[in-house]
Design a protein around this motif. Structure first.
Motif, PDB file in Angstrom:
ATOM      1  N   TRP A 232       0.815  -1.224   0.000  1.00 32.42           N
ATOM      2  CA  TRP A 232       0.000   0.000   0.000  1.00 32.42           C
ATOM      3  C   TRP A 232       0.847   1.271   0.000  1.00 32.42           C
ATOM      4  CZ3 TRP A 232       0.229  -3.584   3.918  1.00 32.42           C
ATOM      5  CH2 TRP A 232       0.932  -3.198   5.055  1.00 32.42           C
ATOM      6  N   THR A 233       2.129   1.131   0.378  1.00 37.80           N
ATOM      7  CA  THR A 233       2.972   2.329   0.365  1.00 37.80           C
ATOM      8  C   THR A 233       3.194   2.836  -1.059  1.00 37.80           C
ATOM      9  OG1 THR A 233       4.942   0.929   0.373  1.00 37.80           O
ATOM     10  CG2 THR A 233       4.201   1.780   2.496  1.00 37.80           C
ATOM     11  N   LEU A 234       2.963   1.977  -2.069  1.00 37.35           N
ATOM     12  CA  LEU A 234       3.020   2.455  -3.455  1.00 37.35           C
ATOM     13  C   LEU A 234       1.981   3.553  -3.654  1.00 37.35           C
ATOM     14  CD1 LEU A 234       3.248  -0.955  -5.363  1.00 37.35           C
ATOM     15  CD2 LEU A 234       5.060   0.745  -5.163  1.00 37.35           C
ATOM     16  N   GLY A 235       0.809   3.397  -3.019  1.00 35.82           N
ATOM     17  CA  GLY A 235      -0.270   4.393  -3.134  1.00 35.82           C
ATOM     18  C   GLY A 235      -0.080   5.566  -2.187  1.00 35.82           C
ATOM     19  N   LEU A 279       1.143   5.836  -9.642  1.00 31.70           N
ATOM     20  CA  LEU A 279       1.369   4.443  -9.241  1.00 31.70           C
ATOM     21  C   LEU A 279       2.418   3.783 -10.119  1.00 31.70           C
ATOM     22  CD1 LEU A 279      -2.252   3.208  -8.407  1.00 31.70           C
ATOM     23  CD2 LEU A 279      -0.349   3.600  -6.830  1.00 31.70           C
ATOM     24  N   VAL A 280       2.335   4.003 -11.440  1.00 35.68           N
ATOM     25  CA  VAL A 280       3.339   3.420 -12.340  1.00 35.68           C
ATOM     26  C   VAL A 280       4.723   3.947 -11.961  1.00 35.68           C
ATOM     27  CG1 VAL A 280       4.159   3.290 -14.725  1.00 35.68           C
ATOM     28  CG2 VAL A 280       1.725   3.044 -14.231  1.00 35.68           C
ATOM     29  N   GLY A 281       4.778   5.241 -11.645  1.00 38.03           N
ATOM     30  CA  GLY A 281       6.055   5.821 -11.229  1.00 38.03           C
ATOM     31  C   GLY A 281       6.592   5.152  -9.970  1.00 38.03           C
ATOM     32  N   ALA A 282       5.712   4.921  -8.996  1.00 38.23           N
ATOM     33  CA  ALA A 282       6.140   4.300  -7.739  1.00 38.23           C
ATOM     34  C   ALA A 282       6.640   2.875  -7.994  1.00 38.23           C
ATOM     35  CB  ALA A 282       4.981   4.298  -6.740  1.00 38.23           C
ATOM     36  N   VAL A 283       5.915   2.141  -8.852  1.00 39.99           N
ATOM     37  CA  VAL A 283       6.335   0.771  -9.168  1.00 39.99           C
ATOM     38  C   VAL A 283       7.691   0.791  -9.869  1.00 39.99           C
ATOM     39  CG1 VAL A 283       5.804  -1.270 -10.561  1.00 39.99           C
ATOM     40  CG2 VAL A 283       3.981  -0.145  -9.250  1.00 39.99           C
ATOM     41  N   ALA A 284       7.859   1.715 -10.824  1.00 40.54           N
ATOM     42  CA  ALA A 284       9.129   1.815 -11.544  1.00 40.54           C
ATOM     43  C   ALA A 284      10.269   2.092 -10.578  1.00 40.54           C
ATOM     44  CB  ALA A 284       9.047   2.916 -12.600  1.00 40.54           C
ATOM     45  N   GLN A 285      10.016   2.986  -9.619  1.00 43.63           N
ATOM     46  CA  GLN A 285      11.046   3.317  -8.636  1.00 43.63           C
ATOM     47  C   GLN A 285      11.396   2.095  -7.782  1.00 43.63           C
ATOM     48  OE1 GLN A 285      12.699   6.090  -8.456  1.00 43.63           O
ATOM     49  NE2 GLN A 285      13.793   5.831  -6.520  1.00 43.63           N
ATOM     50  N   GLY A 301       5.721  11.547  -9.801  1.00 45.89           N
ATOM     51  CA  GLY A 301       5.380  10.604 -10.864  1.00 45.89           C
ATOM     52  C   GLY A 301       4.109  11.030 -11.578  1.00 45.89           C
ATOM     53  N   SER A 302       3.095  11.397 -10.799  1.00 44.06           N
ATOM     54  CA  SER A 302       1.840  11.883 -11.386  1.00 44.06           C
ATOM     55  C   SER A 302       2.089  13.127 -12.216  1.00 44.06           C
ATOM     56  CB  SER A 302       0.850  12.244 -10.276  1.00 44.06           C
ATOM     57  OG  SER A 302       0.477  11.104  -9.551  1.00 44.06           O
ATOM     58  N   ILE A 303       2.901  14.019 -11.687  1.00 42.87           N
ATOM     59  CA  ILE A 303       3.126  15.297 -12.357  1.00 42.87           C
ATOM     60  C   ILE A 303       3.940  15.096 -13.626  1.00 42.87           C
ATOM     61  CG2 ILE A 303       4.316  17.514 -12.081  1.00 42.87           C
ATOM     62  CD1 ILE A 303       3.102  17.179  -9.082  1.00 42.87           C
ATOM     63  N   ALA A 304       4.890  14.152 -13.589  1.00 41.98           N
ATOM     64  CA  ALA A 304       5.616  13.822 -14.813  1.00 41.98           C
ATOM     65  C   ALA A 304       4.650  13.257 -15.862  1.00 41.98           C
ATOM     66  CB  ALA A 304       6.725  12.823 -14.513  1.00 41.98           C
ATOM     67  N   GLY A 365       8.906   6.857 -15.008  1.00 39.08           N
ATOM     68  CA  GLY A 365       7.748   5.953 -15.132  1.00 39.08           C
ATOM     69  C   GLY A 365       6.465   6.737 -15.356  1.00 39.08           C
ATOM     70  N   GLY A 366       6.277   7.804 -14.580  1.00 37.82           N
ATOM     71  CA  GLY A 366       5.086   8.636 -14.747  1.00 37.82           C
ATOM     72  C   GLY A 366       5.053   9.289 -16.112  1.00 37.82           C
TER      73      GLY A 366
END
Ligand SMILES: [Zn+2]
Ligand SMILES: [Zn+2]
Length: 405
Positions: A232-235, A279-285, A301-304, A365-366
């Motif tokens: 859940w820390t990804l979110g 979320l994709v950014g967090a997973v990529a990281q 990530g969202s902003i990218a 990722g974002g």
């Protein structure tokens, strides 16, 4: 007394330049200084507030008004016969100087008269403009319209002094912050999702500062995620920030670029996209970083992702950026090209505390999510707009465009 130049039937047409919006009518009125200003409540709440609080810019109701039909996404505009002459003022009869036709354009007349023809506007605009032979109306793309506005200085953005003061203020702010500034891309309407996100992000950050939220517990720590499975820390990590500079920088980018993207995507699609890119950014990281013990937080990530979407939608948009004390106008694709190259290099080879405090792979990722998803969202938008209007921009092959009697 305000008299529209010509009472035209409401145009119901898809923008023939970008296809991303139906044309909306805007009433322009000439102010006492001779500049043309929109009368209606165009722009976002900030623009409307600025117009209300600066009485000098209020148009004089006695002078001429013209109603034109514009695309609020790409700023392309349709001028019914005679309207361009009124707007261009000093230039005289624009329609008289149109050079002979060059050929059939791919664009239909918004009144449903079939495909227009391309004609040259000698001296003013190098690229050909589109004109309907049946009703005499003229279509100008957003950048053509800007060039004409510059050449004729009638539809300009206020006086020269005002423009230079604005440039000076932007320059001073940029020397201090190094943030890019959009040259001119007003969004239509208030970006409610962007504003709500900003309120939410600042609210959460205040709770972090107060110690109500324990940042480390909710941050993304790739090593801990692998050991404990706290997925859940990804979110949660994408909703928190590290420092005031971090959140203020993110908030600036979200407000500057997010308003246009929200308007283009629609509210719920924008919100879903924003969260997905984060979320994709967090997973990529989590997957790519070698510094697995470092906690990661931030909406970057969202902003990218929003930046990637903006690049697809407004590739010609220019940004003011100060480089070595000089303010340059940099096109969006160049700005983001440098941005991506910098991120790849820093992600792979960056060392030291400064480099390690940034989640480079989350940004990449974002951004890639934005690049990958946006063309499909735009195609979806174009189909939606084509169904809503009477005159779609690209009639399906074989379908005749109906001519009114
Ligand atoms: Zn358009
Ligand atoms: Zn026509």
């Amino acid at each position: 007394m305000s008299t529209p130049l010509r009472a035209q039937a409401e145009v119901s047409a898809q923008c023939s330049s970008c296809g991303l919006h139906e044309l909306v009518s805007v009433v322009l009125a000439r102010s006492a200084q001779g500049a043309w200003q929109p009368v209606e409540n165009t722009g976002n709440f900030l623009d409307r507030w600025r117009r209300r609080t600066r009485p000098g810019t209020r148009p004089d109701p006695v002078l001429t008004t013209v109603q034109i039909d514009v695309c609020p996404v790409c700023m392309g505009a349709w001028f019914d016969r005679g309207e361009l002459d009124v707007l261009s003022g000093d230039l005289g009869d624009v329609e008289q100087v149109l050079a002979p036709e060059l050929g059939r354009a791919q664009r239909p007349c918004p009144h449903g008269h079939g495909l227009m023809v391309e004609q040259q506007l000698p001296g003013l605009i190098r690229t050909p403009v589109d004109r309907c032979q049946r009703c005499g109306g003229i279509w100008l793309d957003g950048h053509e319209r800007r060039k004409l506005a510059k050449a004729s200085t009638r539809e300009g953005q206020g006086t020269k002094t005002e423009r230079w003061l604005r440039r000076g203020a932007i320059w001073a702010a940029q020397v201090l912050t190094h943030l890019p500034v959009e040259v001119d891309n007003p969004a239509r309407g208030t970006p409610w999702v962007v504003l709500s996100l900003l309120v939410g992000l600042f609210g959460l950050f205040l709770l972090q500062v107060q110690g109500v939220i324990d940042t480390y517990t909710w941050a993304l720590v790739p090593g801990r995620l692998q050991a404990n499975g706290d997925w859940w820390t990804l979110g949660t990590s994408i909703l928190l920030h590290g420092t005031w500079v971090h959140i203020l920088g993110n908030a600036y980018f979200l407000y500057t670029f997010g308003d246009n993207v929200e308007h283009l995507f629609g509210r719920w699609r924008f919100l879903a996209f924003y969260l997905a890119a984060g979320l994709v950014g967090a997973v990529a990281q989590a997957l790519l970083t070698t510094k697995t013990a470092l906690p990661v937080v931030g909406a970057s990530g969202s902003i990218a992702g929003v930046l990637g979407a903006y690049l697809w939608a407004f590739p010609r948009q220019r940004l003011f950026q100060v480089i070595l004390w000089i303010q340059l106008q940099v096109p969006m694709w160049m700005y983001l090209g440098v941005w991506v190259a910098f991120h790849v290099v820093m992600g792979l080879f960056g060392t030291g505390q400064g480099a390690e405090s940034v989640a480079w792979f989350a940004h990449l990722g974002g951004f890639l999510t934005g690049l990958g998803v946006t063309p499909f969202v735009l195609a979806w938008r174009r189909r939606e707009v084509a169904h809503r209007v009477r005159v779609p921009a690209r009639p399906a092959p074989g379908t005749a465009v109906a001519l009114p009697p």
